[in-house]
Write a protein that holds these residues in place. Structure first.
Motif, PDB file in Angstrom:
ATOM      1  N   GLY A  21       0.798  -1.245   0.043  1.00  0.00           N
ATOM      2  CA  GLY A  21       0.091   0.483   0.362  1.00  0.00           C
ATOM      3  C   GLY A  21       0.664   1.122   0.132  1.00  0.00           C
ATOM      4  O   GLY A  21       0.195   2.538  -0.375  1.00  0.00           O
ATOM      5  N   ILE A  22       2.331   1.076   0.217  1.00  0.00           N
ATOM      6  CA  ILE A  22       3.025   2.650   0.505  1.00  0.00           C
ATOM      7  C   ILE A  22       3.672   2.421  -0.569  1.00  0.00           C
ATOM      8  O   ILE A  22       4.265   1.726  -0.818  1.00  0.00           O
ATOM      9  N   ASP A  23       3.202   4.084  -1.215  1.00  0.00           N
ATOM     10  CA  ASP A  23       3.911   4.649  -2.903  1.00  0.00           C
ATOM     11  C   ASP A  23       5.248   5.928  -2.099  1.00  0.00           C
ATOM     12  O   ASP A  23       5.158   6.026  -1.736  1.00  0.00           O
ATOM     13  N   ALA A  24       6.367   4.281  -2.440  1.00  0.00           N
ATOM     14  CA  ALA A  24       7.657   5.605  -1.227  1.00  0.00           C
ATOM     15  C   ALA A  24       7.800   6.440  -2.670  1.00  0.00           C
ATOM     16  O   ALA A  24       8.654   7.079  -2.039  1.00  0.00           O
ATOM     17  N   GLU A  25       7.423   6.294  -3.954  1.00  0.00           N
ATOM     18  CA  GLU A  25       7.959   6.768  -5.348  1.00  0.00           C
ATOM     19  C   GLU A  25       7.555   8.482  -4.810  1.00  0.00           C
ATOM     20  O   GLU A  25       7.607   9.274  -5.712  1.00  0.00           O
ATOM     21  N   GLN A  26       6.080   8.760  -5.352  1.00  0.00           N
ATOM     22  CA  GLN A  26       5.642   9.249  -5.526  1.00  0.00           C
ATOM     23  C   GLN A  26       4.932   9.929  -3.869  1.00  0.00           C
ATOM     24  O   GLN A  26       3.748  10.840  -4.260  1.00  0.00           O
ATOM     25  N   GLY A  27       4.422   9.747  -2.908  1.00  0.00           N
ATOM     26  CA  GLY A  27       3.629   9.893  -1.682  1.00  0.00           C
ATOM     27  C   GLY A  27       2.766   8.898  -1.943  1.00  0.00           C
ATOM     28  O   GLY A  27       1.834   8.692  -2.999  1.00  0.00           O
ATOM     29  N   GLY A  28       1.908   8.895  -0.654  1.00  0.00           N
ATOM     30  CA  GLY A  28       0.360   8.427  -0.977  1.00  0.00           C
ATOM     31  C   GLY A  28       0.500   7.123  -0.689  1.00  0.00           C
ATOM     32  O   GLY A  28       0.966   6.153  -0.456  1.00  0.00           O
ATOM     33  N   PHE A  29      -0.952   6.697  -1.266  1.00  0.00           N
ATOM     34  CA  PHE A  29      -0.743   4.833  -1.131  1.00  0.00           C
ATOM     35  C   PHE A  29      -1.489   4.563  -1.911  1.00  0.00           C
ATOM     36  O   PHE A  29      -2.449   4.965  -2.411  1.00  0.00           O
ATOM     37  N   HIS A  30      -1.136   3.290  -1.979  1.00  0.00           N
ATOM     38  CA  HIS A  30      -1.613   2.661  -3.561  1.00  0.00           C
ATOM     39  C   HIS A  30      -2.677   1.046  -2.761  1.00  0.00           C
ATOM     40  O   HIS A  30      -2.447   0.847  -1.337  1.00  0.00           O
ATOM     41  N   THR A  31      -4.611   1.306  -3.397  1.00  0.00           N
ATOM     42  CA  THR A  31      -5.473   0.282  -2.851  1.00  0.00           C
ATOM     43  C   THR A  31      -5.851   0.124  -3.728  1.00  0.00           C
ATOM     44  O   THR A  31      -7.214  -0.032  -3.597  1.00  0.00           O
ATOM     45  N   SER A  78       8.014   5.061  12.157  1.00  0.00           N
ATOM     46  CA  SER A  78       8.197   5.223  11.573  1.00  0.00           C
ATOM     47  C   SER A  78       6.163   5.308  10.654  1.00  0.00           C
ATOM     48  O   SER A  78       6.189   5.810   9.768  1.00  0.00           O
ATOM     49  N   LEU A  79       5.748   4.696  11.232  1.00  0.00           N
ATOM     50  CA  LEU A  79       4.168   5.032  11.145  1.00  0.00           C
ATOM     51  C   LEU A  79       3.370   6.702  10.832  1.00  0.00           C
ATOM     52  O   LEU A  79       2.574   6.625  10.026  1.00  0.00           O
ATOM     53  N   VAL A  80       4.160   6.971  12.195  1.00  0.00           N
ATOM     54  CA  VAL A  80       3.932   8.178  12.140  1.00  0.00           C
ATOM     55  C   VAL A  80       4.603   9.526  10.853  1.00  0.00           C
ATOM     56  O   VAL A  80       4.105  10.145  10.308  1.00  0.00           O
ATOM     57  N   ASP A  81       5.396   9.087  10.739  1.00  0.00           N
ATOM     58  CA  ASP A  81       6.090   9.992   9.236  1.00  0.00           C
ATOM     59  C   ASP A  81       5.784   8.798   7.969  1.00  0.00           C
ATOM     60  O   ASP A  81       5.390   9.814   7.053  1.00  0.00           O
ATOM     61  N   LEU A  82       4.981   7.586   7.823  1.00  0.00           N
ATOM     62  CA  LEU A  82       4.724   7.206   6.606  1.00  0.00           C
ATOM     63  C   LEU A  82       2.917   8.064   6.793  1.00  0.00           C
ATOM     64  O   LEU A  82       2.481   8.289   5.284  1.00  0.00           O
ATOM     65  N   SER A  83       2.019   8.654   8.036  1.00  0.00           N
ATOM     66  CA  SER A  83       0.587   8.840   7.435  1.00  0.00           C
ATOM     67  C   SER A  83       1.412  10.522   7.609  1.00  0.00           C
ATOM     68  O   SER A  83       0.057  11.227   6.977  1.00  0.00           O
ATOM     69  N   ARG A  84       2.475  11.510   8.338  1.00  0.00           N
ATOM     70  CA  ARG A  84       2.566  12.831   7.560  1.00  0.00           C
ATOM     71  C   ARG A  84       2.709  12.141   6.370  1.00  0.00           C
ATOM     72  O   ARG A  84       2.400  13.828   5.498  1.00  0.00           O
ATOM     73  N   SER A  85       3.506  11.629   5.964  1.00  0.00           N
ATOM     74  CA  SER A  85       3.999  11.830   4.156  1.00  0.00           C
ATOM     75  C   SER A  85       2.276  11.465   3.559  1.00  0.00           C
ATOM     76  O   SER A  85       2.136  11.894   2.270  1.00  0.00           O
ATOM     77  N   GLY A  86       1.246  10.849   3.817  1.00  0.00           N
ATOM     78  CA  GLY A  86       0.048  10.552   3.091  1.00  0.00           C
ATOM     79  C   GLY A  86      -0.707  11.661   3.625  1.00  0.00           C
ATOM     80  O   GLY A  86      -1.233  12.885   2.376  1.00  0.00           O
ATOM     81  N   ALA A  87      -0.464  12.658   4.719  1.00  0.00           N
ATOM     82  CA  ALA A  87      -1.109  14.150   4.656  1.00  0.00           C
ATOM     83  C   ALA A  87      -0.224  14.417   4.328  1.00  0.00           C
ATOM     84  O   ALA A  87      -1.923  15.877   3.060  1.00  0.00           O
ATOM     85  N   GLU A  88       0.983  14.993   4.019  1.00  0.00           N
ATOM     86  CA  GLU A  88       1.062  16.038   2.572  1.00  0.00           C
ATOM     87  C   GLU A  88       0.663  15.900   1.428  1.00  0.00           C
ATOM     88  O   GLU A  88       0.313  16.849   0.540  1.00  0.00           O
ATOM     89  N   PHE A  89       0.438  14.419   0.927  1.00  0.00           N
ATOM     90  CA  PHE A  89       0.631  13.950  -0.238  1.00  0.00           C
ATOM     91  C   PHE A  89      -1.044  15.042  -0.571  1.00  0.00           C
ATOM     92  O   PHE A  89      -1.542  15.915  -1.618  1.00  0.00           O
ATOM     93  N   LEU A  90      -1.775  15.091   0.397  1.00  0.00           N
ATOM     94  CA  LEU A  90      -3.576  14.998  -0.027  1.00  0.00           C
ATOM     95  C   LEU A  90      -3.016  16.317   0.499  1.00  0.00           C
ATOM     96  O   LEU A  90      -4.287  17.567  -0.048  1.00  0.00           O
ATOM     97  N   SER A  91      -2.807  17.074   1.307  1.00  0.00           N
ATOM     98  CA  SER A  91      -2.883  18.963   1.121  1.00  0.00           C
ATOM     99  C   SER A  91      -2.093  19.682   0.313  1.00  0.00           C
ATOM    100  O   SER A  91      -2.292  20.820   0.081  1.00  0.00           O
ATOM    101  N   ARG A  92      -0.529  18.767  -0.465  1.00  0.00           N
ATOM    102  CA  ARG A  92      -0.571  20.245  -1.389  1.00  0.00           C
ATOM    103  C   ARG A  92      -1.227  19.401  -2.711  1.00  0.00           C
ATOM    104  O   ARG A  92      -1.327  20.189  -3.288  1.00  0.00           O
ATOM    105  N   ASN A  93      -2.186  18.394  -3.084  1.00  0.00           N
ATOM    106  CA  ASN A  93      -2.463  18.275  -4.362  1.00  0.00           C
ATOM    107  C   ASN A  93      -4.591  17.927  -4.224  1.00  0.00           C
ATOM    108  O   ASN A  93      -4.394  17.865  -5.171  1.00  0.00           O
ATOM    109  N   ALA A  94      -5.306  17.718  -3.312  1.00  0.00           N
ATOM    110  CA  ALA A  94      -6.228  17.264  -3.193  1.00  0.00           C
ATOM    111  C   ALA A  94      -6.968  18.309  -2.878  1.00  0.00           C
ATOM    112  O   ALA A  94      -8.330  18.972  -3.393  1.00  0.00           O
TER     113      ALA A  94
END
Length: 425
Positions: A21-31, A78-94
């Protein structure tokens, strides 16, 4: 029950999602996986699921910190870091300046997905839930500000009757249970986060009014109206008669949690009505032939009845009423256990055991697929089609299993009837 829930989280749910589920290249998540979890069918990123994944990782971090969960190979930080990365993806793009969110994005987040709606209030609120839960873990006020912006816009639109609700449109002339349910859920998460970060909450009046709104959908007899008429009239048609037991069961634990946050000012009548509704909702939805809970029922039980047209939602009710869905059963497992163990509702203990046993016997993929095969036919066989969004979503499963783990930690002496300890299949 909860020992099994923790084992299932650690051995089945989180291993699949941390690997896939973790998209380490582009940010966000694969679902966007098929129902069996064997194939990633798209790289599109639906805000609905992205926000829920942000919430999930932040919430899982709290359990890891409390030694209630061990996510293989991943620390709480690490879980918090992954959550923050996903939040940044949403905040930046959505997230847009007006508090709305794009419905679906390309993998890199730069483009909307052709053919998809522009917005859904559900997607907005799930993004807000993710931001607020992340704030609970980090203390970062910026995530609270963004969550408030989204929730305020969503609440205004919902209460004005103008909130868009893809993937299912609300028929003209009706109000809908779903938007109030998810708004209440988002407000519960926001209120908990604000108290954790600053010791006070800014939306308690809205929280209180949404408890009232959710409970106003309670019908006579078992069930809650899903889409009642705004103006009273003949309610013998299909949409008026149908019920969604899973939605109502999910709503009851959310409403109870909201009442706990509100404390003594919350309505005692609302609390009793919520608790009293749980066992009858299970009875209304239960399939006495094959077991499990139906997706939709008639107000009198069984196949939804009444005349109707050819609107997409009506077709959905007619053609999928007897489907067995993952989220209905995980939510029902959680709310019945909460009612039995936290509130002493003995009539819910047997339901907790029965639904939990059915869930673990039916949904885990085993030889059929990875994680859970989330969508099933009435007899429990896989149903390889899209429900709601073309995604495979860990949100309900992981959330509800984490609730069972937390319940066991808080109430170890009053467990409901036991269920088999062996892992299914």
């Amino acid at each position: 029950m909860s020992h099994n829930a923790r084992q299932h989280l650690e051995q089945v749910i989180f291993p699949f999602w941390m690997q896939n589920g973790i998209d380490a290249e582009q940010g966000g998540f694969h679902t966007c996986f098929d129902n069996r979890g064997r194939t990633r069918v798209s790289e599109d990123k639906y805000t609905w699921s992205q926000g829920r994944f942000v919430w999930l990782l932040a919430r899982a971090a709290a359990l890891v910190e409390a030694d209630l969960l061990d996510v293989p190979g991943v620390s709480a930080d690490s879980l918090v870091d992954l959550s923050r990365s996903g939040a940044e993806f949403l905040s930046r793009n959505a997230l847009r300046d007006d508090g709305t969110c794009a419905f679906a994005l390309s993998r890199d987040g730069w483009n909307a997905v052709p053919g998809q709606p522009d917005r859904s209030v559900y997607a907005d609120l799930f993004a807000a839930m993710g931001f607020a839960e992340l704030a609970s873990r980090t203390g970062e006020e910026s995530w609270l500000r963004q969550a408030r912006t989204i929730i305020d816009r969503a609440a205004a639109d919902i209460n004005a009757g103008s909130a868009p609700t893809p993937p299912y449109a609300v028929p003209v002339g009706r109000r809908a249970f779903g938007p109030h349910l998810i708004l209440l859920n988002a407000l519960v998460v926001l209120t908990g986060a604000e108290r954790a970060v600053s010791g006070s909450a800014t939306r308690e009046e809205l929280l209180r009014s949404e408890v009232d709104a959710v409970m106003s959908f309670r019908s006579t007899g078992a069930g809650f109206f899903e889409m009642p008429l705004i103006v009273a009239g003949d309610a013998s048609d299909l949409v008026s008669r149908h019920r969604v037991p899973g939605h109502a069961l999910e709503a009851m634990w959310i409403a109870l949690e909201a009442m706990e946050l509100l404390g003594t000012e919350a309505s005692t009548a609302h609390r009793e009505n919520a608790l009293a509704a749980i066992a009858p909702l299970c009875d209304l939805g239960w399939d006495t032939e094959f077991g499990g809970l139906f997706r939709y029922t008639d107000r009198d039980g069984g196949r939804p009845q009444g005349p109707g047209g050819s609107a997409p939602y009506e077709d959905l009710v007619r053609t999928t009423w007897d489907a067995k869905l993952w989220w209905v059963h995980s939510e029902a497992s959680a709310v019945t256990a909460i009612a039995a163990r936290r509130y002493g509702r003995t009539e819910c203990a047997e339901w907790a055991s029965r639904i939990w046993e059915y869930s673990l016997d039916t949904f885990p993929g085993g030889a059929e697929g990875a994680e859970w095969v989330q969508i099933r036919n009435r007899d429990g066989t896989p149903r390889d089609e899209v429900v709601a969004l073309p995604v495979k979503d860990p949100f309900h499963i992981a959330r509800n299993l984490m609730q069972l783990v937390e319940l066991d930690a808080a109430e170890p002496a009053s467990a409901p009837a036991s269920v088999p300890e062996a892992m299914p299949r």
